[in-house]
Motif scaffolding. Structure first.
Motif, short mmCIF file in Angstrom:
data_model
loop_
_atom_site.label_atom_id
_atom_site.label_comp_id
_atom_site.label_asym_id
_atom_site.label_seq_id
_atom_site.Cartn_x
_atom_site.Cartn_y
_atom_site.Cartn_z
N ILE A 23 -3.05 8.41 -9.37
CA ILE A 23 -4.23 8.00 -8.90
C ILE A 23 -3.87 6.87 -7.87
N GLU A 24 -2.73 6.37 -7.65
CA GLU A 24 -2.40 5.27 -6.82
C GLU A 24 -0.88 5.15 -6.53
N LEU A 42 -2.10 4.13 -0.93
CA LEU A 42 -3.36 5.23 -1.23
C LEU A 42 -3.97 5.38 -2.63
N TYR A 43 -5.12 5.50 -2.71
CA TYR A 43 -5.76 5.83 -4.05
C TYR A 43 -6.16 7.35 -3.92
N LEU A 44 -5.77 7.82 -5.06
CA LEU A 44 -6.16 9.51 -4.98
C LEU A 44 -7.02 9.94 -6.22
N ASN A 45 -7.65 11.03 -6.01
CA ASN A 45 -8.45 11.59 -6.66
C ASN A 45 -7.86 12.57 -7.66
N PRO A 46 -7.62 12.22 -8.97
CA PRO A 46 -6.79 12.94 -9.85
C PRO A 46 -7.14 14.24 -10.50
N GLU A 47 -8.62 14.39 -10.13
CA GLU A 47 -9.33 15.71 -10.52
C GLU A 47 -9.64 15.57 -12.06
N ARG A 48 -9.15 14.62 -12.89
CA ARG A 48 -9.39 14.41 -14.28
C ARG A 48 -9.73 12.92 -14.48
N GLY A 59 -6.91 -0.64 -14.93
CA GLY A 59 -8.07 -0.98 -14.28
C GLY A 59 -9.05 -0.19 -13.37
N ILE A 60 -8.39 0.86 -12.94
CA ILE A 60 -8.98 1.64 -11.91
C ILE A 60 -9.93 2.69 -12.43
N SER A 61 -11.31 2.69 -12.15
CA SER A 61 -12.27 3.43 -13.00
C SER A 61 -12.28 4.79 -12.40
N ASN A 62 -12.79 5.86 -13.33
CA ASN A 62 -12.85 6.93 -12.88
C ASN A 62 -13.57 7.27 -11.80
N GLU A 63 -14.83 6.59 -11.72
CA GLU A 63 -16.14 6.58 -10.65
C GLU A 63 -15.17 5.83 -9.35
N PHE A 64 -14.48 5.04 -9.21
CA PHE A 64 -13.83 4.72 -8.01
C PHE A 64 -13.11 5.64 -7.16
N LEU A 65 -12.43 6.44 -8.14
CA LEU A 65 -11.65 7.50 -7.76
C LEU A 65 -12.33 8.89 -7.14
N ARG A 66 -13.46 9.06 -7.55
CA ARG A 66 -14.57 10.24 -7.26
C ARG A 66 -14.32 10.68 -5.68
N ASP A 67 -14.32 9.64 -4.75
CA ASP A 67 -14.45 10.26 -3.28
C ASP A 67 -13.18 9.88 -2.58
#
Length: 232
Positions: A23-24, A42-48, A59-67
Motif C-alpha cells: 500500500i506504500e 507512493l501510496y497504492l490502491n491494494p484492491e483489498r 494507520g493508513i485507512s482503506n478509504e484513503f487508498l481507494r483513489d
C-alpha cells in the motif's frame, strides 16, 4: 558513482503469498553515502482491505487508498527509479517478497533482475549486536538516530531513518547532509576541498561526555567479543 536506494514498504498484512498487497513505497536515494533529496514516495490502491493488525501499525485507512494508483500503473516508475542501484532494506526478504509478488502478478521479471544488489540492515545489525533487539526503533536508540516523530510506521519516514541507521552501522559518518550542487563538477565528479584553509576549533568533552564515550566503546568491545583494536 555509488548509488544506493534505502527502501521500505507498508502492506495490507504479513503474507504476500496469501494475497496481501503493498500500500506504500518509500525510497531515499544515497549517492556516495550522501542524501540527494531524490526520493520516491507512493501510496497504492491494494484492491483489498488491510488487516486490523496492519492498520494498527501503519494507520493508513482503506478509504484513503481507494483513489490511489494500482501497482500496475506505477510499476515502470518504480523500476526506472530503482534500476542499477544497490538497495538497502531492513529485513529485506519481507519487502522483496512483496515487490516480487507484485511483479509476478504483472508477468514481469523479479526485482533482482533490475538492481545491482541488496544490503539487509537487519543482518548487519545482528552481526554487530548479536543477541540484542535489532528492530528499526531499537537501532535508532542504540545509534543515536532521532526517531521521536515516529508514532506509526510510514514507508518514507522509515526509509529516512534507516538511511541514518545504515550510515551508523557502517561507520561512515554521523550525519547525512543534502548534497549541494556546488560540491559537484560539471561532469558530476566530486570536487576535492582543501581542509587546510579552515581553522577548526577544538572542543574538549566534559566528564559526562567522556563517560558516555567510554560506555559506547565498552559496548562495541563486548559486541565484538573483545576483538576491538583499541583494547589490544
Amino acid at each position: 558513482m555509488s548509488r544506493q536506494i534505502v527502501l521500505d514498504t507498508e502492506t495490507t498484512g504479513l503474507s504476500a503469498a496469501a494475497g496481501d498487497r503493498i500500500i506504500e513505497i518509500g525510497c531515499v536515494e544515497l549517492v556516495n553515502r550522501k542524501l540527494t533529496g531524490n526520493n520516491l514516495h507512493l501510496y497504492l490502491n491494494p484492491e483489498r482491505d488491510s488487516h486490523e493488525d496492519a492498520l494498527k501499525v501503519h494507520g493508513i485507512s482503506n478509504e484513503f487508498l481507494r483513489d490511489k494508483p494500482r501497482f500496475a500503473e506505477v510499476v515502470d516508475t518504480v523500476l526506472d527509479y530503482l534500476r542499477g542501484a544497490e538497495l538497502i532494506i531492513h529485513n529485506a526478504d519481507f519487502d522483496l517478497g512483496f515487490l516480487n509478488k507484485e511483479l509476478e502478478l504483472l508477468g514481469r521479471e523479479p526485482l533482482e533482475q533490475h538492481i545491482a544488489g541488496v544490503i539487509d540492515t537487519l543482518r548487519l545489525a545482528k552481526q554487530q549486536f548479536p543477541g540484542k533487539r535489532n528492530s528499526l526503533d531499537a537501532l535508532c536508540d542504540r545509534l543515536g538516530v532521532d526517531n521521536s516523530h515516529r508514532t506509526l510506521h510510514g514507508a518514507l519516514l522509515d526509509a529516512e531513518l534507516l538511511a541514518e541507521v545504515y550510515i551508523g552501522l557502517t561507520r561512515g559518518q554521523d550525519a547525512l547532509p543534502i548534497e549541494g550542487e556546488e560540491e559537484l563538477a560539471a561532469d558530476g565528479a566530486r570536487v576535492s576541498i582543501d581542509l587546510r584553509q579552515f581553522e577548526l576549533p577544538v572542543i574538549e568533552p566534559n566528564e559526562a561526555e567522556r563517560l558516555a564515550h567510554q560506555a559506547v566503546l565498552a559496548e562495541l568491545d563486548k559486541a565484538s567479543g573483545g576483538r576491538t583494536l583499541w583494547v589490544r
